[in-house]
Design an enzyme around this catalytic site. Structure first.
Site, short mmCIF file in Angstrom:
data_model
loop_
_atom_site.label_atom_id
_atom_site.label_comp_id
_atom_site.label_asym_id
_atom_site.label_seq_id
_atom_site.Cartn_x
_atom_site.Cartn_y
_atom_site.Cartn_z
N GLY A 1 2.56 3.72 1.49
CA GLY A 1 3.14 3.97 2.80
C GLY A 1 3.62 5.39 2.99
CE LYS B 1 8.40 8.49 -2.94
NZ LYS B 1 9.20 7.88 -4.01
N GLY C 1 6.25 7.73 6.75
CA GLY C 1 5.44 8.34 5.71
C GLY C 1 5.99 9.62 5.13
CG ASP D 1 6.39 3.90 -7.00
OD1 ASP D 1 5.84 4.99 -6.76
OD2 ASP D 1 5.81 2.82 -6.86
CG ASP E 1 5.47 -2.80 -4.49
OD1 ASP E 1 6.20 -3.76 -4.75
OD2 ASP E 1 5.86 -1.83 -3.82
CG ASN E 2 7.93 -0.06 -6.85
OD1 ASN E 2 7.11 0.49 -6.14
ND2 ASN E 2 9.12 -0.43 -6.41
N GLY F 1 0.80 -1.22 0.00
CA GLY F 1 0.00 0.00 0.00
C GLY F 1 0.83 1.27 0.00
#
Length: 521
Positions: free
Chosen positions: A102, A122, A135, A279, A269-270, A100
């Protein structure tokens, strides 16, 4: 400042029922609502006027208090409710479960000129997916992301875009090389822009949990809003979707290889379902042509994400997406057919790309032999990839191996490394290249012009980014401005910026941030 807001993602897909912002497993939800943490003293470093225009904003808007407050996370834009995406993924080949957003928070979707964009911060604070992280992001990594996304766009490579780069006014603790030496760095926030931030891992999450209801909801939503060209129904619809993602992913990888870009962390996930680069962490451009190079210190031992392995990793990741979509199709054969075609299709696209880099308008079957012998030669001694291909356009039909060699020899890091055998191999290759370009109808100047449109003169070398970071850390952003403007025209000569058309300096060979990077941000 006025944005035309739309909230399709949050309106049509299931939300996390809890709004408690603590790390946890989130079930049966595509996202969690979360509010960015207010920075103590936000300030704008840079904003892209072109990206602002994409969103319907003017350059004047980027200088407004509303812009500063919205894109630093200081205030929530009216009519929006920020959220973090839920997804899973394979990291370095291993299943990692729920991951997820983050350190990313989606502000909203906007529509302008019949195009839809998702705006994402970001480094704006923790989310339920932050796990053990805080985060936040630091200036160092934020500059790298901000510059690189825009550099990739102007190179013609599919990518997220960068709207703004801001300082938060806060200090963030980071261990740059994960070696037990943390230090405080300046906090920063980047606003990233993309059609969406849906990833391969978004589908992996629901499939791994056998949550077929939400898997289908997400797939149907994605196709409806982002792949409107797909008109098939039922199983054929999901196959068409997978084919589209496969096609755009393949084209993206070919473009990476064209300019020598190494992503550094190609986890599932990227990987974007739009076939765009997302990313930007421990990325880098090849300095010397080295198919085994990876900029990621975490990947130093196994080099899974090395330059030469990126096509194979893209295919591996597509296999994971196929597995995730399988419950919607329940027939492996058509998925396997798409995957089986990937390698042959990639080789065809790669050959065409390399023929263009070499200036071949007339395509010959035996070009592959010339290309393979070239890539082998480039690895024999340190040879700057960007400078070599740019200078190769200056070779003429009248040149022999010796005169052509003088044209490209500046690309070698140390000419003394060229022993008699390697020198002869280079002269032979250049002789063959001269023969080959004499088969072309185009004149030398026409060929040079075409080659210079696919072989950039300027790329964001890691040492350049590090110099920019060092200055910015002292409050000097003039180099950031200079590089940003230069990278908008990477194929142009820009004689006033000739100093950046240079090999990596010796001091940068082993310097942290220039040769070695981590996922730390």
């Amino acid at each position: 400042m006025k944005l035309h807001i739309q909230n399709n993602f949050t309106a049509e897909l299931p939300a996390d029922p809890s709004e408690i912002n603590t790390p946890r497993q989130v079930e049966q939800a595509c996202f969690s609502y979360v509010v960015p943490k207010q920075p103590s003293n936000p300030s704008l470093i840079h904003a892209s006027a072109e990206v602002a225009n994409l969103l319907g904003l003017s350059e004047e808007d980027t200088l407004s208090a509303d812009f500063l407050n919205t894109f630093s996370g200081n205030t929530v834009y009216p009519g929006t409710k920020p959220y973090a995406l839920s997804y899973a993924g394979h990291q370095f080949g291993n299943w990692a479960g729920q991951l997820g957003d983050g350190r990313a928070i989606n502000l909203t979707e906007v529509n302008h000129a019949n195009k839809s964009y998702t705006l994402q911060l970001k480094g704006a604070g923790p989310t339920p997916y932050s796990r053990t992280a805080d985060g936040f992001a630091v200036l160092r990594s934020s500059i790298r992301e901000y510059l690189c996304a825009e550099a990739m766009h102007y190179l013609g490579i599919p990518t997220t875009r960068s709207l703004s780069l801001m300082l938060s006014g806060d200090q963030v603790l980071r261990d740059v090389l994960y070696n037990g030496n943390p230090a405080y760095e300046k906090g920063a926030i980047v606003c990233r822009v993309a059609p969406s931030f849906i990833r391969f891992g978004s589908f992996e999450l629901f499939s791994s949990r056998k949550d077929l209801v939400n898997l289908k909801l997400l797939a149907d939503f994605t196709i409806k809003h982002h792949f409107p060209q797909i008109i098939e129904e039922g199983i054929k619809k999901y196959l068409a979707f997978f084919q589209e993602v496969t096609n755009t992913t393949l084209k993206m990888i070919v473009e990476w290889q064209r300019v020598g870009f190494v992503h550094g962390v190609m986890n599932t996930d990227n990987m974007s379902i739009h076939g765009i680069t997302i990313d930007y962490g421990p990325y880098g451009w090849l300095e010397d042509y080295n198919s085994n190079w990876t900029p990621n210190t975490t990947d130093r031992e196994h080099k899974r994400y090395r330059f030469g392995n990126q096509p194979e990793i893209a295919l591996w990741n597509l296999y994971q997406l196929a597995n995730a979509l399988y419950p919607l199709i329940e027939d492996a054969k058509p998925l396997e057919a798409i995957l089986d075609a990937f390698s042959a299709d990639y080789e065809k696209e790669y050959l065409n790309m390399m023929q263009n880099k070499l200036g071949f308008q007339i395509k010959r079957e035996h070009d592959i032999v010339l290309i393979q012998s070239l890539t082998q030669l480039l690895e024999r001694v340190e040879t700057d990839m960007t400078i070599f291909f740019r200078n190769l356009s200056n070779v003429t039909k009248a040149d022999n191996g010796s005169t052509a060699f003088n044209t490209i020899k500046d690309a070698f890091y140390n000419e003394k490394d060229l022993d008699e055998t390697i020198l002869k191999n280079w002269h032979d290759w250049l002789e063959n290249y001269s023969i080959r370009i004499n088969e072309e109808i185009r004149s030398d100047s026409e060929r040079k012009n075409k080659m210079n449109k696919v072989n950039p003169k300027y790329v964001l070398r890691n040492y350049m980014a590090q110099l920019c970071i060092d200055d910015a850390d002292k409050g000097d952003f003039s180099l950031l401005n200079e590089l940003f403007e230069m990278l908008k025209n990477p194929y142009s000569e820009q004689p006033n910026l000739q100093k950046w058309f240079a090999k990596r300096p010796d001091w940068a060979r082993d310097k942290v941030g220039c040769s070695m990077l981590s996922c730390s941000s």
